[in-house]
Design a protein around this motif. Structure first.
Motif, PDB file in Angstrom:
ATOM      1  N   THR A   1      42.195  35.694  51.541  1.00 30.91           N
ATOM      2  CA  THR A   1      43.282  34.687  51.434  1.00 30.91           C
ATOM      3  C   THR A   1      43.489  34.432  49.937  1.00 30.91           C
ATOM      4  OG1 THR A   1      42.403  33.159  52.905  1.00 30.91           O
ATOM      5  CG2 THR A   1      43.770  32.143  51.464  1.00 30.91           C
TER       6      THR A   1
ATOM      7  N   ALA B   1      32.932  32.617  55.254  1.00 31.84           N
ATOM      8  CA  ALA B   1      33.423  31.738  54.548  1.00 31.84           C
ATOM      9  C   ALA B   1      34.007  32.565  53.193  1.00 31.84           C
ATOM     10  CB  ALA B   1      32.945  30.475  54.208  1.00 31.84           C
ATOM     11  N   TYR B   2      33.126  33.301  52.593  1.00 33.63           N
ATOM     12  CA  TYR B   2      33.182  34.132  51.604  1.00 33.63           C
ATOM     13  C   TYR B   2      34.354  35.032  51.730  1.00 33.63           C
ATOM     14  CZ  TYR B   2      32.419  37.100  47.447  1.00 33.63           C
ATOM     15  OH  TYR B   2      32.414  37.943  46.365  1.00 33.63           O
TER      16      TYR B   2
ATOM     17  N   THR C   1      37.808  33.687  52.100  1.00 39.94           N
ATOM     18  CA  THR C   1      38.454  33.261  50.903  1.00 39.94           C
ATOM     19  C   THR C   1      38.954  34.353  49.951  1.00 39.94           C
ATOM     20  OG1 THR C   1      36.764  31.425  50.802  1.00 39.94           O
ATOM     21  CG2 THR C   1      37.658  31.844  48.829  1.00 39.94           C
ATOM     22  N   ASN C   2      38.064  35.491  49.946  1.00 44.54           N
ATOM     23  CA  ASN C   2      38.569  36.627  49.227  1.00 44.54           C
ATOM     24  C   ASN C   2      39.830  37.281  49.893  1.00 44.54           C
ATOM     25  OD1 ASN C   2      36.548  36.587  47.366  1.00 44.54           O
ATOM     26  ND2 ASN C   2      35.356  38.183  48.360  1.00 44.54           N
TER      27      ASN C   2
END
Length: 83
Positions: free
Chosen positions: A60, A53-54, A57-58
């Motif tokens: 994106t 997820a991290y 997110t980065n």
């Protein structure tokens, strides 16, 4: 009074296990986890999901900063990486 006799046990000679070399040796280190408790597997799964997820997110955020706000790819990556 009786004297307490302490038994002194000599340490057993530790002999390292002989593991195969190469890829089989690398894989053999992880097969120990096959019999691990369920909680350990859940911990590893949750850690993997958090890491994924991290990362998503980065990536994106970099794409969003580049496309919508006009940052260059390098500037967007630096901003996300340092903030």
């Amino acid at each position: 009074m009786g004297e307490a006799i302490k038994a002194i046990n000599a340490p057993e000679e530790l002999v390292p296990a002989v593991l195969p070399t190469g890829f089989r040796g690398f894989l053999a280190k992880f097969t120990v986890l096959k019999g691990a408790q369920r909680n350990l597997w859940l911990t590893f799964l949750i850690k993997f999901l958090i890491y994924t997820a991290y990362s998503v997110t980065n990536k994106t955020m970099v794409l969003w900063l580049s496309k919508d706000l006009g940052f260059s790819d390098q500037a967007a990556g630096a901003l996300v990486g340092w903030v």
